[in-house]
Design an enzyme around this catalytic site. Structure first.
Site: not given
Lengths: 886, 182
Positions: A83-85, A198
């Site tokens: 789970e990330g930004g 990214d």
């Protein structure tokens, strides 16, 4: 007779083992009913899962939060991987067209799904072409029922590269090889037009199931799809923050939120951070805290400039690491170069970075080198603009409080001791503030955006002159003087004059005759008056300056009878004032006396002597005393070099003086050499429209005019004119330059007049030798030079090429004749702004000249000058393209 | 139809919210299995479904039992229409025995791919139950299609929760037996 439903429902309310007896009793003789109810009860016992929870659970109702087991298109979610930004990543199984495991990345809400998927369709081809063993493939995009975009991509097993390196305690060499393989994969994608945007360890997964560690980069190209499709800038700000990248790895240009400036070099930066982490175990930005800073911490921040070199950090954190010696030097430089704030200072491609690392591994020289001083200074000031600003605000606050307390206490309690303490404190704080303000003058704040500085100054001015909490007169005099100095060095001479005058007037009523502050107060006021072009036009200001310094000399004679440093200083000051009013002989006499007095002093005041010498040289130049001027200049340069605290601004002015001297002595080429570095430096340190920068440009124009390069001189004047108009004194100084320009135009006009003649000569030569001969070639190049002078570069370029082709045909072996053509070709390219081509031709010309001529040959000088101009233009361009506010 | 004077029952407006949520969840579950590329329409279809209920809501008070009932009916129709079109494209006349043994907790499950062919059978069974016990069938529809809890159903039908629970358990069991028999 009760019906089946009632008996059934009653039975359900009983314990299971008593239900059958109950049913039989209730049904009495009706065997069909009993059978019916008992059957229902049996069905019920086995119906636990059927419609057991028709009211949807809160989880299920929560808009579209996908859950394990949910299906999205042909994919079924199996496990949450991360789970990330951006959102969540799941392991999912794809049913069709191929049954396989995939990674499904579901983007957070806030995106315009349609645009993401449309963009994906548009980019599908590009992304599909990315076929590299170290790049995870993106298969598909779609949207969840709740409208979130998702991407299906190759499922990659592995752990973040930094974790992997740490866990397996990979050797330095292995880490670097792994990193280089990552660079090559990024390079591969860049060559196909895809920027990652990214890159971070979490997106670079490494596994060693096959023996050697293998890296795989995930999410290539996704950032752009998502960034470009954010529903709106508002949503982006509120939901996603100012940018989508990971702050720790985002380049300054990404962090600034300007996605238009993001290019492959942004990936270079991210790779730099990862390399840094691989070398040291931490990211360079790990400890940047602006939140709560003490003054001491601020000073430290001011002292900090670029990321600590990896080896230095390692030495602090892990002094026994065996890698320190290996990293020190080239690997440090490589890392820091990748991490340069200014993209133009970074490796221009990931390939360059990887190549350099390979060279470092092979113990070959690398292209990265320790930053030069100017670059370092620039970075320092960019980084610390905020810190300096914050320091000043903090100090202003303290000052106001101290002053307020003082007078409040004085009135309320009349406790003299407290009042005196507080006054002393206000005084001390005033000193600190003075230093802080001085720190934001161009001498210290080279090239910084001065808008913030000016805002700060206004605030400072307001607090100093605040009548609610008046400061002690002496403190006020000092602070006003300091502010005036700061304004002056920012080129704001009118404001400077006003403040300096108020300081002077306050001093006449409050400052003792013997106070050493007098010198500064007088000097500042005079200097401000002299620089203030609005008053420069009338002689009253100049008379005022002379009066001020006469007064100062009298004071010096009273308080420090000659021979003394103070008198010598006052004499040179007065000489300067007389020089300003064009009373040269009187000025010269005073200066000679002052210099003699300086020499008589047991302990010479170097700075004062430099100043005196400076004015002396200027006067000599204006009186055309060239020999004396050169002698004086040599002494001046010696003294200047010995100054312990020489500052770049003084150095600029000194160099400006040197060029003027050289111009007067007809050594225009030497002067031009200095200008190639002086002008960019002046623009950087003083600012592009600072009066001193304008002056230097005018000097450069004069030098070119003296050398007969009319076009070049005209170009310099034009630059000066433009800069003057943009500067604080605008029109008035621009008018003076316009006069100079008019003169240059006359020369320009003569080139125009010469052109038809040159064309006629060329036509004659061609008539004589239609196939072309040496004469034609020579006349072609004459015309080419004229075209270049007239800034008709295209024409100049073509003519020079024609001449060169002809000469190459006539003389197969390259000669200096060819060099002349090449120089004009390069010249035209330079004029067209094609610096690369200009360089190629100039370098060719230079190489041939070196081979064929002896030192001192004029062609050699021409080549060198041309190359210098090309480099200067390159530097200037880099500065212009560099982000001004990272 | 339940008595309209239930309209002012406290908690009814919450109910309509819940119905909307349920409807959305159903639509999502239903649409989750569309082929990629068609999934873009998910949001649009949710909106379409909501509009059907809105249309129903225009004629009655949005918080009234009539609205809840209308919503339940709208959902039933959506599900059945959807199942029909899908089953028509999927295969014609392939009668296989349906398994009812597990995994269908709620209407969203039923709407999902695995169970999509069961909705018609279930609906037919409810119609048969209606002939035999209209009240129990109504409890099922409110519970199942509108997602109401026992208490909410009781309020919507002006009966005691105990009665609602008894009807529910009976109807559920009856339906399962019926479905297994066919």
């Amino acid at each position: 007779m009760p019906d089946a439903k009632e008996i059934f429902a009653d039975a359900l309310e009983l314990p299971p083992d008593s239900r059958e007896a109950f049913v039989r009793a209730r049904c009495d003789t009706d065997a069909t009913l009993a059978h019916n109810v008992l059957e229902l009860l049996r069905v019920h016992d086995a119906s636990a899962e059927f419609l057991h929870a028709p009211t949807l659970s809160a989880d299920r109702l929560a808009a579209g939060d996908e859950q394990i087991g949910d299906s999205l298109g042909p994919y079924t979610l199996r496990a949450l991987l991360g789970e990330g930004g951006y959102g969540r990543v799941y392991r999912a199984t794809q049913r069709e067209p191929i049954a396989r495991e995939v990674a499904l990345k579901i983007i957070k809400l806030g995106m315009d799904t349609r645009r993401v998927t449309q963009r994906f369709e548009a980019e599908r081809q590009t992304l599909a072409r990315l076929d590299h063993p170290a790049v995870a493939t993106i298969f598909d995009a779609g949207s969840t029922p709740a409208g979130r975009p998702y991407f299906a991509m190759e499922l990659v097993a592995g752990e973040p590269v930094t974790d992997f390196a740490q866990r397996t305690t990979l050797s330095l060499d292995a880490r670097l090889h792994l990193f280089i393989s990552i660079c090559r994969a990024v390079q591969y994608c860049h060559q196909r037009g895809v920027i990652h945007r990214d890159l971070k360890p979490a997106n670079i997964l490494v596994s060693d199931t096959t023996g050697a560690p293998l890296a795989k980069i995930i999410d290539f190209g996704i950032a752009k799809l998502v960034e470009d499709s954010s529903a709106s800038s508002l949503t982006r700000l509120t939901i996603e923050g100012p940018f989508l990248g990971t702050p720790e790895y985002a380049s300054p240009e990404q962090a600034s939120g300007d996605t238009s400036r993001v290019d492959t070099r942004s990936d270079v930066y991210a790779l730099g951070v990862i390399l840094y982490e691989l070398l040291t175990g931490t990211t360079p930005r790990a400890a940047a805290q602006w939140g709560h800073v003490s003054y001491a911490a601020l000073q430290k921040l001011i002292a900090a400039h670029e990321p600590i070199a990896p080896a230095t950090l390692l030495r602090q954190r892990n002094p026994r690491s065996r890698d320190i010696t290996r990293i020190t030097g080239p690997l440090d430089w490589i890392t820091l170069r990748a991490l340069a704030t200014d993209p133009a200072q970074r490796y221009q491609s990931v390939a360059d970075l990887a190549d350099d690392l390979e060279r470092a591994l092979a113990h070959q020289p690398v292209t990265a080198a320790p930053h030069n001083a100017a670059y370092r200074a620039r970075v320092f000031l960019r980084r610390n603009r905020l810190a300096v600003g914050v320091a000043s605000i903090v100090l202003l606050g303290v000052l106001a409080t101290a002053a307020g307390t003082t007078y409040g206490l004085l009135q309320a309690r009349k406790q003299e001791q407290i009042a005196r303490d507080q006054l002393a404190r206000a005084d001390a704080v005033g000193t600190v503030l003075k230093d802080a303000l001085k720190a934001i003058t161009p001498e210290a704040a080279q090239g910084r955006d001065t808008a913030l500085v000016k805002q700060l100054l206004e605030r400072a001015e307001a607090s100093i002159t605040d009548t609610q909490t008046p400061l002690p007169a002496t403190v006020q005099v000092e602070l006003r003087t300091t502010l005036a100095q700061v304004y002056l060095s920012l080129g704001e001479s009118a404001r400077s004059t006003t403040l300096a005058r108020s300081a002077y007037e306050l001093a006449t009523t409050s400052l003792p005759d013997t106070d050493p502050l007098w010198h500064t107060v007088t000097g500042n006021y005079a200097k401000a008056l002299a620089e203030d072009h609005s008053s420069n036009l009338n002689s009253a200001a100049k008379q005022e300056i002379v009066r001020l310094f006469e007064e100062a000399l009298a004071r010096a004679n009273r308080n420090a009878p000659p021979p003394s440093r103070d008198v010598a200083v006052a004499m040179s000051d007065l000489a300067w004032a007389r020089y300003q009013t064009h009373r040269f002989p009187e000025a010269l006499q005073l200066l000679q006396d002052a210099l003699a007095m300086h020499d008589d002093l047991g302990v010479p005041d170097l700075r004062a002597r430099v100043h005196c010498q400076w004015v002396y040289v200027a006067v000599c130049i204006d009186l055309s005393m060239v020999d004396e001027a050169f002698t004086g200049m040599r002494r001046l340069q010696d003294d200047f070099a010995r100054l312990p605290d020489s500052n770049p601004v003084d150095e600029l002015l000194l160099q400006g003086g040197v060029t003027r001297l050289l111009t007067r002595a007809n050594r225009t080429d030497d002067a031009r050499d200095i200008f190639t570095t002086l002008i960019p430096r002046a623009r950087e340190i003083l600012g592009p429209s600072h009066p001193e920068t304008v002056k230097i440009l005018v000097y450069a124009g004069e030098n070119e005019a003296r050398a007969g390069n009319t076009a070049a001189s005209f170009a310099r004047y034009a630059e000066a004119h433009e800069a003057a108009l943009a500067g604080p004194s605008g029109r008035e100084s621009a008018l003076q330059i316009e006069r100079l320009m008019t003169n240059a135009v006359y020369d320009y006009a003569s080139a125009c007049a010469a052109e038809p003649m040159a064309r006629a000569h060329l036509a004659d030569a061609l008539a004589n030798a239609p196939q072309g001969d040496a004469v034609v070639a020579s006349r072609l190049i004459t015309l080419a030079r004229l075209c270049n002078t007239l800034r008709r570069w295209d024409e100049g370029l073509q003519l020079a090429h024609e001449s060169l082709a002809l000469r190459e045909r006539l003389f197969r072996i390259p000669s200096v004749e060819h060099v002349a053509c090449m120089i004009h070709i390069a010249h035209a390219h330079l004029g067209l702004g094609e610096l690369d081509l200009a360089y190629v031709w100039a370098a060719r010309a230079d190489a041939i000249t070196r081979e064929r001529t002896s030192p001192g040959n004029p062609y050699r000088e021409s080549c060198e000058q041309l190359l210098a101009r090309i480099f200067a233009a390159q530097t200037q361009r880099e500065q212009q393209t560099a982000p001004s506010d990272p | 139809m339940p008595a309209p004077d239930d309209a002012n029952q406290p908690g009814m407006s919450d109910l309509s919210q819940q119905v909307y949520a349920q409807l959305r969840a159903i639509a999502q579950a239903r649409l989750a299995h569309e082929r990629p590329g068609h999934t873009l329409q998910a949001t649009a279809l949710v909106h379409e479904a909501l509009m059907r209920v809105d249309r129903a809501a225009q004629t009655v008070d949005a918080a009234s039992p009539q609205f809840i009932w209308a919503a339940a009916q709208a959902m039933r129709r959506i599900l059945i229409e959807h199942a029909r079109t899908r089953n028509a494209t999927k295969r014609g006349g392939d009668f296989k025995r349906l398994s009812w043994s597990g995994g269908i907790a709620d209407v969203a499950d039923l709407a999902s791919e695995e169970h999509s062919d069961k909705i018609e059978a279930l609906d037919a069974a409810i119609v048969r139950l209606e002939e035999h016990d209209e009240r129990a069938a109504r409890v099922v529809r409110l519970r199942f299609f509108a997602g109401l809890s026992i208490d909410q159903t009781a309020r919507a039908m002006d009966m005691s929760p105990r009665t609602a629970k008894r009807d529910w358990e009976y109807a559920r069991t009856w339906l399962l037996r019926e479905l297994r028999a066919t």
